[in-house]
Motif scaffolding. Sequence first.
Motif, mmCIF file in Angstrom:
data_model
loop_
_atom_site.group_PDB
_atom_site.id
_atom_site.type_symbol
_atom_site.label_atom_id
_atom_site.label_comp_id
_atom_site.label_asym_id
_atom_site.label_seq_id
_atom_site.Cartn_x
_atom_site.Cartn_y
_atom_site.Cartn_z
ATOM 1 N N UNK A 1 0.821 -1.206 0.000
ATOM 2 C CA UNK A 1 0.000 0.000 0.000
ATOM 3 C C UNK A 1 0.857 1.258 0.000
ATOM 4 N N UNK A 2 1.930 1.266 0.761
ATOM 5 C CA UNK A 2 2.808 2.441 0.809
ATOM 6 C C UNK A 2 3.515 2.661 -0.523
ATOM 7 N N UNK A 3 4.016 1.606 -1.114
ATOM 8 C CA UNK A 3 4.695 1.736 -2.409
ATOM 9 C C UNK A 3 3.707 2.210 -3.472
ATOM 10 N N UNK A 4 2.523 1.590 -3.496
ATOM 11 C CA UNK A 4 1.518 2.002 -4.468
ATOM 12 C C UNK A 4 1.013 3.406 -4.197
ATOM 13 N N UNK A 5 0.951 3.795 -2.938
ATOM 14 C CA UNK A 5 0.556 5.157 -2.595
ATOM 15 C C UNK A 5 1.544 6.173 -3.132
ATOM 16 N N UNK B 1 0.635 3.717 -13.697
ATOM 17 C CA UNK B 1 0.094 4.686 -12.744
ATOM 18 C C UNK B 1 -1.340 4.366 -12.360
ATOM 19 N N UNK B 2 -2.123 3.974 -13.338
ATOM 20 C CA UNK B 2 -3.507 3.577 -13.075
ATOM 21 C C UNK B 2 -3.560 2.346 -12.180
ATOM 22 N N UNK B 3 -2.702 1.363 -12.457
ATOM 23 C CA UNK B 3 -2.641 0.154 -11.636
ATOM 24 C C UNK B 3 -2.254 0.488 -10.196
ATOM 25 N N UNK B 4 -1.258 1.348 -10.017
ATOM 26 C CA UNK B 4 -0.841 1.750 -8.673
ATOM 27 C C UNK B 4 -1.974 2.447 -7.941
ATOM 28 N N UNK B 5 -2.710 3.289 -8.647
ATOM 29 C CA UNK B 5 -3.797 4.044 -8.023
ATOM 30 C C UNK B 5 -4.937 3.132 -7.574
ATOM 31 N N UNK B 6 -5.390 2.229 -8.439
ATOM 32 C CA UNK B 6 -6.508 1.361 -8.050
ATOM 33 C C UNK B 6 -6.079 0.332 -7.004
ATOM 34 N N UNK B 7 -4.834 -0.114 -7.057
ATOM 35 C CA UNK B 7 -4.340 -1.043 -6.035
ATOM 36 C C UNK B 7 -4.296 -0.361 -4.684
ATOM 37 N N UNK B 8 -3.787 0.854 -4.652
ATOM 38 C CA UNK B 8 -3.728 1.613 -3.397
ATOM 39 C C UNK B 8 -5.137 1.861 -2.857
ATOM 40 N N UNK B 9 -6.060 2.192 -3.741
ATOM 41 C CA UNK B 9 -7.437 2.446 -3.304
ATOM 42 C C UNK B 9 -8.080 1.183 -2.736
ATOM 43 N N UNK B 10 -7.917 0.060 -3.428
ATOM 44 C CA UNK B 10 -8.504 -1.195 -2.954
ATOM 45 C C UNK B 10 -7.937 -1.631 -1.617
ATOM 46 N N UNK B 11 -6.605 -1.557 -1.494
ATOM 47 C CA UNK B 11 -5.984 -1.908 -0.211
ATOM 48 C C UNK B 11 -6.403 -0.931 0.884
#
Length: 125
Positions: free
Chosen positions: A8-12, A65-75
């Motif tokens: 979550x931190x990395x994706x954030x 960037x889109x993948x990082x954003x939705x992953x961070x949001x889901x987590x």
Amino acid sequence: PAMSRQVSRVNGALALVFVAYHARAYPLAVWLGEAAARAAGFRFLAELSSTRLGVPLSGGAYLLGLLATVTHAGLGVHRALLAQGLLTTAARRQASARACAGFGALLFAVGSAAVIRVASGVLLR
């Protein structure tokens, strides 16, 4: 839990860079008077469809960037539900994890389909 926190931190951080770049390159540039409002959409289309040595690097970076954003949001949603004490049983935690992952995957699928459609020039025909 430690692994999801790290992911979550990395994706954030990646999502922050992605959103900051997008905001600076398009809406903020118009607001600061560095670009015309009518040109912002065309600049976006041109950037996504550009290639370097035949490889659409900008489109690929946008997908990451889109993948990082939705992953961070889901987590983030899953971890917020945990923090609020709403996931008291293992079954609820598993259902929440699956629902958040599924919703994130759906958002990524829709977003990536839009990015690929724009990058391939379908909207310009």
